[in-house]
Motif scaffolding. Structure first.
Motif, PDB file in Angstrom:
ATOM      1  N   ASN A 132       0.808  -1.214   0.000  1.00  0.00           N
ATOM      2  CA  ASN A 132       0.000   0.000   0.000  1.00  0.00           C
ATOM      3  C   ASN A 132       0.845   1.269   0.000  1.00  0.00           C
ATOM      4  OD1 ASN A 132       0.324  -1.328   2.675  1.00  0.00           O
ATOM      5  ND2 ASN A 132      -0.372   0.655   3.456  1.00  0.00           N
ATOM      6  N   TYR A 172       0.396  -7.226  -8.459  1.00  0.00           N
ATOM      7  CA  TYR A 172      -0.509  -6.278  -7.814  1.00  0.00           C
ATOM      8  C   TYR A 172      -1.570  -6.964  -6.966  1.00  0.00           C
ATOM      9  CZ  TYR A 172       1.712  -2.942 -10.911  1.00  0.00           C
ATOM     10  OH  TYR A 172       2.644  -2.165 -11.560  1.00  0.00           O
ATOM     11  N   ASP A 173      -1.559  -8.287  -6.956  1.00  0.00           N
ATOM     12  CA  ASP A 173      -2.501  -9.040  -6.124  1.00  0.00           C
ATOM     13  C   ASP A 173      -1.874 -10.388  -5.795  1.00  0.00           C
ATOM     14  OD1 ASP A 173      -4.762  -9.641  -4.683  1.00  0.00           O
ATOM     15  OD2 ASP A 173      -6.159  -9.311  -6.338  1.00  0.00           O
ATOM     16  N   ASN A 174      -2.605 -11.189  -5.056  1.00  0.00           N
ATOM     17  CA  ASN A 174      -2.100 -12.494  -4.629  1.00  0.00           C
ATOM     18  C   ASN A 174      -1.680 -13.356  -5.821  1.00  0.00           C
ATOM     19  OD1 ASN A 174      -2.966 -11.642  -2.106  1.00  0.00           O
ATOM     20  ND2 ASN A 174      -4.835 -12.860  -2.157  1.00  0.00           N
ATOM     21  N   GLN A 175      -0.684 -14.199  -5.566  1.00  0.00           N
ATOM     22  CA  GLN A 175      -0.257 -15.168  -6.565  1.00  0.00           C
ATOM     23  C   GLN A 175      -0.039 -16.519  -5.884  1.00  0.00           C
ATOM     24  OE1 GLN A 175       0.201 -14.537  -9.987  1.00  0.00           O
ATOM     25  NE2 GLN A 175      -0.720 -12.541  -9.508  1.00  0.00           N
ATOM     26  N   GLY A 219       0.901 -12.619  -0.983  1.00  0.00           N
ATOM     27  CA  GLY A 219       0.483 -11.266  -1.323  1.00  0.00           C
ATOM     28  C   GLY A 219       0.871 -10.298  -0.230  1.00  0.00           C
ATOM     29  N   LYS A 260      -7.480  -6.759   2.456  1.00  0.00           N
ATOM     30  CA  LYS A 260      -8.046  -8.100   2.408  1.00  0.00           C
ATOM     31  C   LYS A 260      -8.839  -8.383   3.683  1.00  0.00           C
ATOM     32  CE  LYS A 260      -5.889  -8.992  -1.455  1.00  0.00           C
ATOM     33  NZ  LYS A 260      -6.636  -9.023  -2.730  1.00  0.00           N
ATOM     34  N   LYS A 301      -9.792   0.788   2.452  1.00  0.00           N
ATOM     35  CA  LYS A 301     -10.291   0.261   1.186  1.00  0.00           C
ATOM     36  C   LYS A 301     -10.848   1.380   0.312  1.00  0.00           C
ATOM     37  CE  LYS A 301     -11.334  -4.384   2.888  1.00  0.00           C
ATOM     38  NZ  LYS A 301     -12.402  -5.343   3.252  1.00  0.00           N
ATOM     39  N   LYS A 309      -7.852   3.317  -1.006  1.00  0.00           N
ATOM     40  CA  LYS A 309      -7.120   2.589  -2.049  1.00  0.00           C
ATOM     41  C   LYS A 309      -7.793   2.744  -3.399  1.00  0.00           C
ATOM     42  CE  LYS A 309      -4.975  -1.836  -3.167  1.00  0.00           C
ATOM     43  NZ  LYS A 309      -4.704  -3.227  -2.734  1.00  0.00           N
ATOM     44  N   THR A 356      -5.654   4.128  -6.613  1.00  0.00           N
ATOM     45  CA  THR A 356      -5.440   3.302  -7.799  1.00  0.00           C
ATOM     46  C   THR A 356      -6.279   3.759  -8.990  1.00  0.00           C
ATOM     47  OG1 THR A 356      -7.089   1.715  -6.993  1.00  0.00           O
ATOM     48  CG2 THR A 356      -4.779   1.278  -6.461  1.00  0.00           C
TER      49      THR A 356
END
Length: 247
Positions: A85, A104-107, A119, A124, A132, A135, A139
């Protein structure tokens, strides 16, 4: 297999470049240590306390950290970077200059038959509604375009001030364990396990190092930080551990 290393939340540049510098030196020493037997290195975000990529300009500083990452990557060791962040305004600098993929997100990854969900962890789980909302603003392409029109001397100084001073923007909270039913990332990990099994669900953001069982053969891991704890995780093919770097 060799070892897989994980670290997060270095926040270099905070609260000032001068006070951050000893932590940068310590992190570079850690990179020198782990490169000896690393299969891969995962950096789970907030490497910098603020990062914004203009088309031809990036924030100055951090040359020792960036140089060491370049050296390790050039040696053939994979490095994976997850946007946090504080450095979510990353673009393609790491990919073009350092050959480090940016996520940019979970993998999902698999090492030696063990499955990992990885991540940064910001935004989350339930709660954290203020962040949130923020953000979504950060973005939004239009707001990023507006910020880009600020001269870097103004934009970077403003963003650094807000990053250090505003906990809503930083996403930081009091780093005490809030209990299993109140830790948003634990709740998030349990929800993810309802659809698919992972051996390890690894995140940063929380700044509180822990390994917490969230299911049968499933652990939620938070990597802590390089401000108070200097913690990292290592997987050697069979054993997963959280450790503290002493230097």
């Amino acid at each position: 297999m060799k070892k897989v290393y994980f670290a997060s939340d270095q926040h270099f540049g905070a609260p000032t470049a001068e006070l951050s510098f000893p932590r940068e030196q310590k992190f570079v020493a850690w990179l020198d240590e782990v490169k000896k037997d690393a299969e891969a290195i995962f950096l789970l975000g907030d490497l910098f306390d603020f990062w914004f990529e203009y088309k031809t300009v990036v924030p100055k500083g951090f040359v020792r950290v960036l140089g060491k990452l370049a050296e390790i990557r050039d040696s053939g060791i994979p490095i994976y970077f997850f946007v946090g962040n504080h450095d979510l305004w990353m673009n393609d600098y790491f990919e073009k200059e350092l050959n480090i993929p940016v996520f940019y997100d979970n993998q999902e990854f698999t090492f030696n038959g063990k499955t990992f969900l990885i991540g940064h962890g910001d935004g989350k789980g339930p709660g954290d509604l203020g962040y949130k909302r923020m953000k979504k603003v950060f973005t939004n392409p239009f707001f990023k375009w507006l910020f880009r029109w600020l001269h870097p001397d103004i934009g970077v100084r403003l963003a650094q001030y807000l990053s250090v001073k505003n906990k809503l923007i930083s996403g930081e909270s009091d780093v005490k364990f809030l209990g299993e039913d109140n830790e948003w990332l634990i709740l998030y990990a349990k929800r993810k396990l309802e659809n698919k099994h992972y051996n390890y669900l690894i995140f940063g953001h929380r700044h509180l190092p822990m390994i917490h069982a969230v299911g049968e053969n499933s652990d939620y891991v938070n990597l802590g930080d390089w401000i108070s704890y200097f913690t990292y995780a290592v997987f050697d093919g069979s054993t997963f551990e959280l450790k503290t770097f002493e230097n």
